[in-house]
Structure formats: structure tokens, C-alpha cells
Design an enzyme around this catalytic site. Structure first.
Site, PDB file in Angstrom:
ATOM      1  CG  ASN A   1     -12.929  -0.589   7.091  1.00 38.43           C
ATOM      2  OD1 ASN A   1     -13.176  -0.844   5.924  1.00 38.43           O
ATOM      3  ND2 ASN A   1     -11.999  -1.239   7.774  1.00 38.43           N
TER       4      ASN A   1
ATOM      5  CD  GLU B   1      -9.121  -2.497   8.450  1.00 42.17           C
ATOM      6  OE1 GLU B   1      -8.451  -3.005   7.532  1.00 42.17           O
ATOM      7  OE2 GLU B   1     -10.215  -2.944   8.824  1.00 42.17           O
TER       8      GLU B   1
ATOM      9  CD  GLU C   1      -9.113  -1.532   4.040  1.00 42.16           C
ATOM     10  OE1 GLU C   1      -8.683  -1.687   2.890  1.00 42.16           O
ATOM     11  OE2 GLU C   1      -9.931  -2.282   4.586  1.00 42.16           O
TER      12      GLU C   1
END
Length: 666
Positions: free
Chosen positions: A290, A275, A288
Site C-alpha cells: 500500500n 502486507e 501487496e
């Protein structure tokens, strides 16, 4: 290939994984709590194992219980979905020790990138530009205030193990930092079993754009374009699309290559998402990673033709990735609207209860459009207070962005949901919003465009005239039906007139209906007319009408003297009257709502977590009065004006219904 996999999740994502597994000829095992005994994912799976009480921390995120279900059923692999144990390194470790394949990344990659604090440190060490913030552990609320001042307001307070908007707060001052720290910490502990918190600078006017990656265990990695996820409320994504209307090919390529390089730096395998925040000049900053399948993965599947769940299963089986970067082509445009059990007219507060009606639009190609609905519920099922309030993910595909939007408008209008509060009207309103249609959006879109909350869409005059003409024709059909039922068959045409008045959204229209078989011509006072064609019959709750060659879909309910019409985000009372009835109605006084200005009403079903005041306390505008928890989200209720508390009817631990009186003021 695996013969049997267990899905360590629930709801729509469990159903989604089961569908692909069945297409691959793989047997599936569902797990379920007390609250999910009759859930759709349990019905769809080949086997199902009960794992405990309703709260997730007593069932779905208890590793020992999931491992016992794996052993009992002989599952060879586990798909974790998203949330729950999907980014839990201990779970991946337990599976490895038991010789069970994890359909996700290795434990080391989860530890490195799944934890937001660790991932940011690794990104910084790798020279990736990151948003300023404090990556260390924060001891208490006062420490959070101190750090927030050092970083500089506004700040984002985030759960390290967070996801899905839970455990996240924006603070603009010291008081909000204190409250936000404690609420984030509580939500993080409740939802993830991990209450670590970190703080970073909140970048204003950003776009949230993420890159989907796929990596195998043989050193191959690709990216599958981007998803625009800027339409968010309380940091929870609401509408996503792929590709982004903002990126150019050069930026897409740079972001994609960086995302793959970051994944491979930690020996990542499986599907993952990196992201980014992207500013107005297309500068992008790592947020970040995921280490799991994302909620919004369907839009990527629709524009690439790649089944991400299938790829995850094949990678976990040790297969070589059969796709190269050159083979990934972005075809058309896809939209995803998240249908939530929440009341948009009450500041989007959670809603629970039984789905008395649940009729999604058909999942079939319509012209140059595709409709897809990922769901985990069914008509008659319960929406529980224990889990995420998402009901379904409605997706549309079209050859370009405008056709995908138009397809979504029609699909939303066709989606019938009754029995609970839901955000369908809001989703429809966004699809018609000029800024969204233009693609000129940021993560502040909802906060800025709906600053005072959502009160329903106000429809333009042209659409109101189409609705008025349709309702007049429908009302005439209903009146003829009533005349026939009464037994006066021979002269019903004389009993039902042609002149009518339609009142809606503060407007009054006089019109005349020229009826014919299969339709009618509706004449307005200004000498214009509309051709209305429909097969609607009284009692149908969905009306598909053709007005002057343009389709119109309306949800239809009955009210005295007319209809309740829901269309394009508006909830209208449409009164259809004879000229004499309209004349008399104009003289009737309006009924005034009861005065609740001196009461604090519970805005949603929930549990009282904390009471901040007691009888006799003088409160100021904006002061926190109590905290209500619903669906694992804490909601602080505040005073709307100055006053003195005279009665307190609830306390910590009490379960309250919607509009139950919590306290009263002098």
C-alpha cells in the site's frame, strides 16, 4: 518547510493530518463536498474549498476539481490521506506538472506497487514468495469462473485498485465466482474509478501481518515493526495491534528487511506498508504494498513514538530521514478498534443518520495506559451514505498486551454513541473473547467465532452479580430522588425499602441494600455481599462504579421498572423491583414479536441496485432476491427458505429505509 498544504481527503484522516500540520506550524486547506459542508475536517482547517456534489466520483476523486482548489489557495503540497486519490498515479503526475509536492511516493512507485497486479509480478520477478493466482485482466464472469477453477477454490476476487476491503469477495464455487466478480467489479468502479479485477488463491487459516516502512529520496529506508491485522470481517480490518503476538524477533527482522528491499527496488519514498500472509509455521508471503499511509498507522506511532505524518511531510520536503534502524525500538503494546456506523445485530449492515450523542473517552494518560481517538465526526453531525462508515479509531497503549486490552475494554465501555447503529458491542465482545486474549487468531476469527452473526455478549455470572448490585444501588438512589421530588421529604427513608429483586440475562436475584453516604453494601441470598461506591446520579448516561475495589463502567438508559445497561458487549434490560412487584411480574405473559417470516425487509438504509425476482416466481433457499447498495458496498439479499413471491414493493433506483418491506411471499 511548506507554509501551506492541502489535504485531499475527508473524515478522520483529514483531521489527523491537520493536527500534525498545525503542530509543525503549517497552514492547512480542506476540501469538501455538499455532504461534508459542516464536517469536522472543514472546521479544523485554516481554509476550506467546496469541490462538488456528495458522491466521491463527482467531488473527492475528480482530479481537476482538486487541482483547482490547490491553485485557488496556493497550497505548496498535498497530503492524500488514504483511499480516494492516495494511490492515483495520474494525480501525482498532475501535481508534479503543477510544481506542487505530493506527500507520498513518486508516480513511478505508485504505478509499480500501488497496482496489485503489477506489484505481484514485480515481487515474483524479485524472487519474493507470493500467493498463487492469476495476474492478467479478466474479461467477464465466465472468464472469472474458468480462472477460479484453474487456481482452485476457494479463491479471492479482488479489485486491482482496491483497498479497505472494497471490491473483494471470497468464492467457494462457480456461482459465487460469478456473483463475486460482478459485485467486485461494480464496487471497484464506484469506489476507485477502476474496475479491473484479479483472482488469487485464498489461503485458509492465515494471519494478516504488515510491515510499516519509511524511505526518503536519499536512499535511506527503515521499517518500524509490524501490525497484526487478522481480526477482519469481509476482508475489512476491524481490530489491529502492534506488535504481533505471533512473531519472533527473527521473523520480524526478515519481514522488515524484505519490505524495505522491495520498497527501495522501486525507488519508493514516504511512508508505505508491505502486507504479508503468515502461516502457522511463520512462513510469510507477499500480498501487496500500500503506497500510502494506512488506516491503522496510530498503533505503530504509539509503540515507536514516531509521528508518521510528520515524517511524510519532511520526506516530501526533501529532508534526509533522521531515524536509523537501530533507533527504532518497540515500546509496549497498542490496540486499535475501528468504530463503524454499522449494526452488528443485523449482520453488520451499514447505518446512517445523525449522531444524537457522541462522547468518546478522554484522550489522557490513565495510570500506565494511554487512550487516543482519531475521529472525523462530532455530536449532532450526520453519518452519510456516500462514504466509508468508519466513525473513529479508538486506540489504547499499555506496557504489555494485557494492559492494552484492559485499557481498550474500559475505553469501549466509556464510549457513548447514540442515534445510529454501531459496532461498539461487538468490539467489546472481541476484547473478552478467550481466543483473542490468548493471541490465537487468524483472519477467519470472526467468521468462525461468530458464524451465526453477533447477537450480543453473554456475560459471566461474576460480572452479572456486579451489574446487579450496581443497578440495585442506583435504582434505590433514583427512588429516593423521586420521593424527594414528590414533596415527602421528612419520611422518605421509610418510603424506599431495602429489599429488591434484580432480573437480568434470564436470572433473578433477591438482594438487600445497606445504604450509607457515598455507597452501599449489597447483600445476596447466599450470604455474600459487595461494596458499591459511585457518584452516579439519576439522568447520567454513563455510570462509573467501584464494586469491591474493581472499576465497572456502564452506559445507562431508562426502561420501565429499571435500566437498559450496555457493558462489555452486552445490551441488557435490568429490571429492579420490590419483592411484591417481582412476584406479579413473574405471572405476566411475554409479548411476542410480529411475524415477518413471509416478508423480505430491508436490513439497512440503501439503494436498490437490482431485482432478481418478480411476482409469481418460486424461489429456493439461498437464492439471490435483490441487491442493495449502501456506503458503496453491494449487499445481496437471499431467500431464507423456499416460497413464491406474492408482492414486490420496490424496484431498481428506489431508496429504502431500515425494515421497509421489499417483497412478500405466499
Amino acid at each position: 518547510m511548506f507554509k501551506k498544504i492541502l489535504i485531499a481527503n475527508r473524515g478522520e484522516i483529514a483531521c489527523r493530518v491537520i493536527k500534525t500540520a498545525k503542530q509543525m506550524g503549517i497552514q492547512t486547506v480542506a476540501i469538501y463536498s455538499d455532504a461534508d459542508r459542516n464536517a469536522l475536517h472543514v472546521r479544523m482547517a485554516d481554509e476550506a474549498v467546496h469541490i462538488g456534489p456528495a458522491p466521491a466520483n463527482e467531488s473527492y476523486i475528480v482530479i481537476d476539481k482538486v487541482m483547482a482548489a490547490i491553485k485557488e489557495t496556493g497550497a505548496e503540497a498535498v497530503h492524500p490521506g488514504y483511499g480516494f486519490l492516495s494511490e492515483n498515479a495520474k494525480f501525482a503526475e498532475a501535481l508534479e506538472a503543477a510544481g506542487v509536492a505530493f506527500i507520498g511516493p513518486p508516480k513511478g512507485a505508485i504505478e509499480a506497487m500501488g497496482d496489485k497486479i503489477t506489484s505481484k509480478k514485480l515481487a515474483q520477478e524479485a524472487g519474493v514468495s507470493t500467493v498463487p493466482g492469476y495476474m492478467g485482466l479478466i474479461e467477464d464472469a465466465e472468464d472469472a469462473v474458468k480462472i477460479s477453477n484453474e487456481v482452485g477454490y476457494p479463491v479471492m476476487i479482488k479489485a486491482s485498485a482496491g483497498g479497505g476491503g472494497k471490491g473483494m469477495r471470497i468464492a467457494w464455487n462457480d456461482d459465487e465466482a460469478r456473483e463475486g466478480f460482478q459485485s467486485s467489479k461494480n464496487e471497484a468502479a464506484s469506489s476507485f474509478g477502476d474496475d479491473r479485477i484479479f483472482i488469487e488463491k485464498f489461503v485458509t487459516q492465515p494471519r494478516h501481518i504488515e510491515i510499516q516502512v519509511l524511505c526518503d529520496s536519499h536512499g535511506n529506508g527503515i521499517y518500524l515493526g509490524e501490525r497484526e491485522c487478522s481480526i477482519q470481517r469481509r476482508n475489512q480490518k476491524v481490530i489491529e495491534e502492534a506488535p504481533s503476538p505471533f512473531l519472533d524477533e527473527e521473523t520480524r527482522k526478515a519481514m522488515g528487511e524484505q519490505a524495505v528491499a522491495l520498497a527501495q527496488a522501486v525507488d519508493y519514498t514516504s511512508a508505505g506498508t508491505v502486507e504479508f500472509i503468515v502461516d502457522g509455521d511463520r512462513n510469510f508471503y507477499f500480498l501487496e504494498m500500500n503506497t500510502r499511509l494506512q488506516v491503522e498507522h496510530p498503533v505503530t506511532e504509539l509503540i515507536t513514538g514516531v509521528d508518521l505524518v510528520e515524517q511524510m511531510i519532511r520526506i516530501a520536503n526533501g529532508e534526509v530521514l533522521q531515524l536509523s534502524q537501530d533507533e527504532i525500538k518497540l515500546n509496549g503494546w497498542a490496540m486499535e478498534s475501528r468504530l463503524y456506523a454499522e449494526d452488528p445485530y443485523r449482520n453488520f449492515l451499514p447505518s446512517i443518520g445523525r449522531l444524537t450523542r457522541y462522547r468518546p473517552p478522554e484522550e489522557v494518560p490513565v495510570g500506565h495506559s494511554i487512550v487516543r481517538n482519531d475521529t472525523g465526526v462530532y455530536e449532532g453531525g450526520e453519518i452519510s451514505m456516500y462514504y466509508d462508515p468508519m466513525i473513529a479509531k479508538l486506540c489504547t497503549w499499555g506496557p504489555d498486551r494485557m494492559s492494552a486490552i484492559e485499557g481498550m475494554r474500559a475505553a469501549l465501555d466509556s464510549f457513548e454513541v447514540e442515534g445510529i447503529g454501531h459496532n461498539l458491542p461487538f468490539l467489546s465482545a472481541v476484547m473478552d473473547h478467550p481466543k483473542f486474549v490468548s493471541g490465537d487468531i487468524t483472519t477467519a476469527f470472526i467468521a468462525e467465532e461468530y458464524e451465526g452473526g453477533f447477537e450480543g455478549a453473554v456475560l459471566e455470572d461474576a460480572l452479572l452479580r456486579r451489574i446487579a448490585a450496581s443497578c440495585a444501588a442506583m435504582h434505590r438512589v433514583a427512588e429516593i430522588r423521586r420521593t424527594r421530588i414528590s414533596g415527602r421529604m421528612d419520611n422518605h427513608e421509610r418510603k424506599v425499602g431495602d429489599d429488591w429483586n434484580v432480573a437480568l440475562q434470564g436470572q433473578s436475584m433477591d438482594l438487600r441494600i445497606e445504604a450509607r453516604r457515598g455507597g452501599a453494601t449489597v447483600h445476596f441470598e447466599d450470604d455474600t455481599s459487595m461494596e458499591v461506591v459511585s457518584d452516579w446520579t439519576p439522568g447520567d448516561q454513563l455510570a462509573r462504579v467501584d464494586v469491591d475495589g474493581l472499576p465497572l463502567v456502564m452506559k445507562v438508559g431508562k426502561v420501565s421498572g429499571g435500566f437498559r445497561i450496555r457493558c462489555r458487549g452486552a445490551d441488557l434490560k435490568v429490571h429492579v423491583r420490590t419483592p411484591r412487584q417481582a412476584e406479579l411480574a413473574a405471572k405476566m405473559p411475554e409479548k411476542q414479536p410480529p411475524d415477518t417470516s413471509k416478508m423480505l425487509l430491508c436490513p439497512m438504509p440503501g439503494l436498490v441496485v437490482k431485482m432478481n425476482v418478480e411476482v409469481g416466481d418460486e424461489v429456493q433457499e439461498g437464492q439471490a432476491l435483490c441487491t442493495i447498495e449502501a456506503m458503496k458496498m453491494e449487499n445481496i439479499l437471499r431467500a431464507e427458505k423456499q416460497g413464491t413471491v406474492s408482492v414486490v414493493n420496490a424496484g431498481p433506483g428506489d431508496s429504502l429505509a431500515v425494515d421497509e418491506i421489499i417483497m412478500e411471499f405466499e
